[in-house]
Design an enzyme around this catalytic site. Structure first.
Site, PDB file in Angstrom:
ATOM      1  N   ASP A   1      11.044  -5.501   0.407  1.00  0.00           N
ATOM      2  CA  ASP A   1      11.614  -4.157   0.318  1.00  0.00           C
ATOM      3  C   ASP A   1      13.091  -4.248  -0.045  1.00  0.00           C
ATOM      4  O   ASP A   1      13.802  -5.121   0.467  1.00  0.00           O
ATOM      5  CB  ASP A   1      11.495  -3.459   1.678  1.00  0.00           C
ATOM      6  CG  ASP A   1      10.081  -3.547   2.225  1.00  0.00           C
ATOM      7  OD1 ASP A   1       9.214  -2.834   1.719  1.00  0.00           O
ATOM      8  OD2 ASP A   1       9.858  -4.365   3.149  1.00  0.00           O
TER       9      ASP A   1
ATOM     10  N   GLU B   1       9.557  -3.585  -3.700  1.00  0.00           N
ATOM     11  CA  GLU B   1       9.338  -2.197  -3.270  1.00  0.00           C
ATOM     12  C   GLU B   1      10.671  -1.485  -3.088  1.00  0.00           C
ATOM     13  O   GLU B   1      11.499  -1.897  -2.266  1.00  0.00           O
ATOM     14  CB  GLU B   1       8.531  -2.149  -1.959  1.00  0.00           C
ATOM     15  CG  GLU B   1       8.246  -0.697  -1.586  1.00  0.00           C
ATOM     16  CD  GLU B   1       7.700  -0.474  -0.189  1.00  0.00           C
ATOM     17  OE1 GLU B   1       7.162  -1.410   0.431  1.00  0.00           O
ATOM     18  OE2 GLU B   1       7.835   0.668   0.276  1.00  0.00           O
TER      19      GLU B   1
ATOM     20  N   HIS C   1       3.178 -10.080   2.714  1.00  0.00           N
ATOM     21  CA  HIS C   1       3.909  -8.861   3.058  1.00  0.00           C
ATOM     22  C   HIS C   1       5.255  -9.205   3.688  1.00  0.00           C
ATOM     23  O   HIS C   1       5.299  -9.889   4.708  1.00  0.00           O
ATOM     24  CB  HIS C   1       3.059  -8.042   4.035  1.00  0.00           C
ATOM     25  CG  HIS C   1       3.581  -6.670   4.302  1.00  0.00           C
ATOM     26  ND1 HIS C   1       3.747  -6.176   5.567  1.00  0.00           N
ATOM     27  CD2 HIS C   1       3.973  -5.681   3.450  1.00  0.00           C
ATOM     28  CE1 HIS C   1       4.208  -4.935   5.485  1.00  0.00           C
ATOM     29  NE2 HIS C   1       4.353  -4.618   4.217  1.00  0.00           N
TER      30      HIS C   1
ATOM     31  N   GLU D   1       5.647  -9.667  -1.556  1.00  0.00           N
ATOM     32  CA  GLU D   1       6.199  -8.309  -1.513  1.00  0.00           C
ATOM     33  C   GLU D   1       7.452  -8.312  -0.652  1.00  0.00           C
ATOM     34  O   GLU D   1       7.483  -8.985   0.381  1.00  0.00           O
ATOM     35  CB  GLU D   1       5.174  -7.342  -0.903  1.00  0.00           C
ATOM     36  CG  GLU D   1       5.600  -5.885  -0.911  1.00  0.00           C
ATOM     37  CD  GLU D   1       6.187  -5.342   0.395  1.00  0.00           C
ATOM     38  OE1 GLU D   1       6.476  -4.142   0.448  1.00  0.00           O
ATOM     39  OE2 GLU D   1       6.382  -6.123   1.362  1.00  0.00           O
TER      40      GLU D   1
ATOM     41  N   HIS E   1      13.802  -3.705   5.159  1.00  0.00           N
ATOM     42  CA  HIS E   1      12.771  -2.665   5.260  1.00  0.00           C
ATOM     43  C   HIS E   1      13.294  -1.353   5.843  1.00  0.00           C
ATOM     44  O   HIS E   1      13.153  -0.296   5.227  1.00  0.00           O
ATOM     45  CB  HIS E   1      11.589  -3.171   6.095  1.00  0.00           C
ATOM     46  CG  HIS E   1      10.495  -2.149   6.209  1.00  0.00           C
ATOM     47  ND1 HIS E   1      10.466  -1.185   7.200  1.00  0.00           N
ATOM     48  CD2 HIS E   1       9.405  -1.899   5.426  1.00  0.00           C
ATOM     49  CE1 HIS E   1       9.416  -0.409   7.026  1.00  0.00           C
ATOM     50  NE2 HIS E   1       8.752  -0.820   5.963  1.00  0.00           N
TER      51      HIS E   1
HETATM   52  O1  G3P Z   1       4.270  -2.292  -0.353  1.00  0.00           O
HETATM   53  C1  G3P Z   1       3.304  -2.222   0.646  1.00  0.00           C
HETATM   54  C2  G3P Z   1       3.887  -1.902   1.984  1.00  0.00           C
HETATM   55  O2  G3P Z   1       4.945  -2.773   2.221  1.00  0.00           O
HETATM   56  C3  G3P Z   1       4.362  -0.482   2.071  1.00  0.00           C
HETATM   57  O3  G3P Z   1       4.782  -0.124   3.356  1.00  0.00           O
HETATM   58  O4  G3P Z   1       6.429   0.246   5.148  1.00  0.00           O
HETATM   59  O5  G3P Z   1       5.427  -1.999   4.865  1.00  0.00           O
HETATM   60  O6  G3P Z   1       7.072  -1.160   3.207  1.00  0.00           O
HETATM   61  P1  G3P Z   1       5.971  -0.801   4.173  1.00  0.00           P
HETATM   62 MG    MG Z   2       7.045  -2.787   1.813  1.00  0.00          MG
END
Ligand code: G3P
Ligand code: MG
Length: 222
Positions: free
Chosen positions: A35, A100, A6, A33, A48
């Site tokens: 953002d 994402e 993450h 993953e 993020h």
């Molecule tokens: O993609 C999974 C997760 O990252 C979604 O929430 O706020 O951590 O980007 P967030």
């Molecule tokens: Mg995310």
């Protein structure tokens, strides 16, 4: 059950930085993953939050800050905020990626960059999963790349999740841990989708997800 780092390996290194991605690679994650959002000068950057305060020494909104200004900031341990192109260069074909989409109007510029990197063979389109809480952005992605894997993101699995997922021809459903039930897992699987769950950091939650048969977890501690 696959392990998805993450924001890279955010529990160990500053989130969404190249250092965090390298740490996730070193820890042998199955997927990373991160953002993405647009900055003021129009580039796609890995970040993020809407605003800079929590994770950098800057202030203000990312959307109101140019790439040149963003690159002067410290995102932790002297790391810079990477652009999407830099992240693709660094990760390349070493490990699968989940991009994402955060914020509006990211789908078009992300599609262009994905096209550059897949056309040049630097990344394999098979290794990419594009997700978002914003379904309209995901629909633009699937219009540009009917074959690319997409995943609608939900905090809580809605009743009509399968309708959205089938419209997108989604690969997976990416859902929040907090509201997830064992029955949700069965429903997602009965509809023919994989289920990836975020953000699973506690060992007992990880075990429970395994028992429930989820297909992958996002974790800060891969
Ligand atoms: O993609 C999974 C997760 O990252 C979604 O929430 O706020 O951590 O980007 P967030
Ligand atoms: Mg995310």
């Amino acid at each position: 059950m696959i392990i998805i780092g993450h924001r890279g390996a955010a529990g160990y290194e500053p989130e969404n930085t190249l250092l965090s991605f390298q740490k996730a690679i070193d820890l042998n994650v199955d997927m990373i993953e991160f953002d993405v959002r647009l900055c003021k000068s129009g580039e796609v950057v890995i970040f993020h939050d809407d605003s800079l305060e929590r994770t950098t020494n800057g202030v203000g909104l990312v959307s109101e800050t140019s790439l040149t200004e963003l690159q002067k900031l410290d995102a932790g341990k002297g790391q810079k905020i990477p652009s999407l192109s830099e992240a693709f260069e660094t990760i390349g074909s070493k490990v699968k990626m989940n991009v994402e989409l955060k914020g509006k109007s990211t789908a078009e510029p992300v599609s262009q960059i994905v096209r550059q990197f897949t056309d040049s063979g630097k990344i394999n389109p098979e290794d990419l999963l594009i997700s978002s809480f914003m379904m309209e952005e995901l629909f633009i992605i699937s219009k540009h790349f009917p074959t690319i894997k997409t995943a609608p993101l939900f905090r809580k699995l809605p009743k009509d999740f399968a309708l959205t997922a089938s419209g997108l021809k989604a690969f997976s459903i990416n859902a929040g841990l907090a509201f997830l039930t064992k029955n949700d897992v069965a429903k997602v699987h009965a509809s023919g989708y994989r289920l990836f769950v975020y953000t699973v950091n506690k060992p007992d939650d990880k075990e429970r997800m395994k028992t429930w048969g989820v297909d992958g977890i996002f974790t800060d501690f891969p």
